[in-house]
Write a protein that holds these residues in place. Sequence first.
Motif, PDB file in Angstrom:
ATOM      1  N   VAL A 330       0.851  -1.203   0.000  1.00  0.00           N
ATOM      2  CA  VAL A 330       0.000   0.000   0.000  1.00  0.00           C
ATOM      3  C   VAL A 330       0.879   1.243   0.000  1.00  0.00           C
ATOM      4  N   MET A 334       1.215   3.937  -3.032  1.00  0.00           N
ATOM      5  CA  MET A 334       0.789   5.334  -2.886  1.00  0.00           C
ATOM      6  C   MET A 334       1.964   6.278  -3.061  1.00  0.00           C
ATOM      7  N   VAL A 338       3.448  10.330  -5.723  1.00  0.00           N
ATOM      8  CA  VAL A 338       4.114  11.616  -5.481  1.00  0.00           C
ATOM      9  C   VAL A 338       4.928  12.066  -6.704  1.00  0.00           C
TER      10      VAL A 338
ATOM     11  N   PRO B 107       1.655  16.388  -1.440  1.00  0.00           N
ATOM     12  CA  PRO B 107       1.243  15.015  -1.761  1.00  0.00           C
ATOM     13  C   PRO B 107       1.785  13.980  -0.776  1.00  0.00           C
ATOM     14  N   ILE B 108       3.010  14.183  -0.263  1.00  0.00           N
ATOM     15  CA  ILE B 108       3.548  13.215   0.700  1.00  0.00           C
ATOM     16  C   ILE B 108       2.662  13.174   1.941  1.00  0.00           C
ATOM     17  N   VAL B 111      -0.459  11.275   1.180  1.00  0.00           N
ATOM     18  CA  VAL B 111      -0.191   9.834   1.100  1.00  0.00           C
ATOM     19  C   VAL B 111      -0.088   9.230   2.499  1.00  0.00           C
ATOM     20  N   LEU B 114      -3.582   8.869   3.910  1.00  0.00           N
ATOM     21  CA  LEU B 114      -4.299   7.771   3.258  1.00  0.00           C
ATOM     22  C   LEU B 114      -3.776   6.425   3.739  1.00  0.00           C
ATOM     23  N   PHE B 115      -2.455   6.343   3.896  1.00  0.00           N
ATOM     24  CA  PHE B 115      -1.867   5.078   4.323  1.00  0.00           C
ATOM     25  C   PHE B 115      -2.334   4.700   5.723  1.00  0.00           C
ATOM     26  N   THR B 118      -5.767   3.413   5.709  1.00  0.00           N
ATOM     27  CA  THR B 118      -5.798   2.094   5.059  1.00  0.00           C
ATOM     28  C   THR B 118      -5.278   1.008   5.996  1.00  0.00           C
TER      29      THR B 118
END
Lengths: 557, 349
Positions: A330, A334, A338, B107-108, B111, B114-115, B118
């Motif tokens: 995962v 993801m 980036v 974005p990092i 992420v 989101l991680f 999850t």
Amino acid sequence: MSTDALALPRTELASRPVVSRLHDWVTTVDHKRLGILYIIYALVFLLIAGVEAMIIRIQLIRPHNDFVSPQVFNRLFTMHGTTMIFFVVMPVLFGFANYLIPLMIGARDMAFPRLNAFSFWMTAFGGLLLYFSLLGANGLYGAGNAPDVGWFAYAPLTSQTFSVGHSTDFWILALLISGFGSIGTAVNIIATALCMRCPGMTLAKMPLFVWLNLIMAGLVILAVSPLTAAQIMLLVDRYLGGHFFDTQAGGSAVIWMHFFWVFGHPEVYVLVLPAFAFASEIIPVFSRKPIFGYSVMVGATVAIGFISMSVWAHHMFTVGMSSAANNFFVISTMAIAVPTGIKIFNWLATMWGGKIEFKTPMLFCIAFLFQFLIAGLTGIMQGAAPFDWHLGSSYFVVAHFHYVIVGGILFCLFGAFYYWFPKMSGKMYSETLGKLHFWIFIIGFHLTFDFMHIPGLLGMPRRIYTYEPGRGWDTWNFIVTIGVFFQAAGILVFLGNLIWSYFRGKAAGSDPWDAWTLEWSTNSPPPAYNFAAIPIVKSRRPLWDLKHPADPDWKYE
Amino acid sequence: MRSRGPSNRLVGVSQLVVLIGGAGTAFADTAQTWSPTNIFAPASTPAKSIFGLSLFILAVTGAIFLVVFSLLLYSVVRFRKRKNDDGREPPQVYGSNQVELAWTIIPILIVVALFMATARVIAVVQRTSPPGNAIAVTAIGHQFWWEYRYPDLGVVTANELHLPVSDPAYPTPTFIQLLSADTDHSFWVPRLGGKTDLIPNHPNAMWMDPQETGVYLGQCAQYCGTQHAKMLLRVYVQSKDDFDSWIRQQRQPAFVNEAVSEGQQLFETTACINCHTVSGTVANGRFGPDLTHLMSRDTIAAGAASNTPENLRLWIRNPNAIKPGSLMPAMQLSEQQLNAVTAYLETLR
């Protein structure tokens, strides 16, 4: 070096008999001719695999349709997937790389012209072998003729027990042979980019197109090798009593999945990096600005290359891996969003403040940006393993990867066709037909692939030859199928445009786009030796420097 | 239920997931009317956890989409070449490290968020161990049907899985071991949970605690051969009493009826018994579905046809008419034999 045509003046070439001109094409080692061979070969297979897709969609237009039998349907989706990946997209991208890399770096040919020819013919024979299965694969009673194991051919469906006859052997050998061709081309691209650049072109001044293809070639070597190994192991299983994937004798079906996706996921980037390469050349020229953040673009590509080697098992979230393994894949999946996001932002910033000309190549690249954004976001959804426990193997994933391959890669490819057609043929394409192609195709694309996500969310698995009524899937499948006819019409306009323009188009001149890379400094089409004198460059945009002697790039880079 | 609670770091994220999940419940109620296999109409804990996560991810990706889409649209429209263009090149900008840094770091952070959301759902679904009152089921994938065995209850059946409803306050979850007899398959009943593959030599497991009674549909989700499309899943979630009486009925040996002894004798002296079991008789084949209580099922041919006398007769005479490529052979019986065998099978309640 390619010297076959060098000795003969053009007029004399044209007056030679057709047979000897064809002989020239078959025996050529010229990177431009091999590039065009790759491209034409891929277009032929595009038509074949496109027709296969149409039959698949006609079968699925309504529930319990019986346009084709389940056996034929399974062969169709296997052949469609295998053909599109290995014998359409890879060859066409190799074709453009072959044609353009030496021209962009001011070289007279690829580093290894004979290896280049060998690689092309291996790929070509691989594709022919795959389709020869239609004639030659009837092995045992009841055995099908074309492969029907799916394009990732999960074990143990490929074992002798479940796949009698020879259709699977044709699939294995076709990919094995074309794989040797791919590795040869990759070696050639790496050697060319590293060793054949003209004076002054340091790696930091190399066009992004070449950089991206260089990374792509590295990925080809790393990705295709395990696939080749797995194909050999499968052959050993089938004919020499091996038990690598033979679950009935204690083999492992999961090992095949790992082998295949260790190839399969980097393969996605093998296909998409050259598409990025097209966009990175076309967007700046039609925005009239240099690419924004060149070094960051290179860095992001290298990052994508590295990370793409560690994400493969996100194709296997439903296989029953440990939660630790799931978590790892995962985060790695993801993470790749980036550098990919950075690329989209840099293209956006390249357009920002520019003067955007909506010529056909740019239209396709702009559509690519929007569509790749969506494809990336649906990729993130599937990167979250629990969400993927629903989405994986459903029509959602089919919609997602077609969004990447059609909405991303094919749109960039169409852009590349229109952008470099004047260079390759010497003729200008019809802008009217080009725009017609764009609009018909984009309508078809969105009808098909936007609506294809929905039945996936409503529980429709992929690879089913028919489905039950009352599942809420009927309407969406109907719309999806209608879109295919628009796409087919768009493709016909595209091919018509290429053919008409080749014979009737206006002369394009050497630099129709007022562009900045070296291929536009030589004739259209370029002579066999490419450049009368090897150019010397001082910046990333050597033609900008020539056109703006008072304000050259090398003062700022 | 959970063997392992969320760690403190994840609490914030998990609260957000719960919040969004709660808001989505109303939506979920209407979602099942769109499709009986809608992933947005969850009816068990694993499916609901995934549902909450998917709404969170859809919200985040939706926001990213709106922002980037707007920026793209704005730049394409705003910076188009105008009709009255002066023909000069625009200012040549080569890049900006500050801007690059901004669109790397944001974005990092997304992420990471989101991680974490999850990872929490992975833990809920994957790291749950069966409580003492859990129902154990072994599901075995075959080309192209499902075998279900209840090892603790002594029941073997096919294609129609029966489960007791699970009260969220006193859960009685079902833990399913997933095996394959031949090729890869995948168990996917969207309203009850995500899919998990059935792979030969690779036992898998999944669990579900269906919270409403009813029939839940699904189908094989991993390509397994010619009839992958008609390997349908039906899960009957019953009240505790209904489930218990179903189990009692399934444990009975096969019903014996002298009136159909001709058909029974035919069945037991032809190839039928090579593949099918009828408990208490010589028929003990394992290749095809257990037929001991065939008539207690709503469908035949793994859900491909409803279980009517006409369909049953057609299935024995010519399976390809219902499911071309299925491994059930056409039995080549005379009309009289066909009638007798069908009559016998119809007594297997």
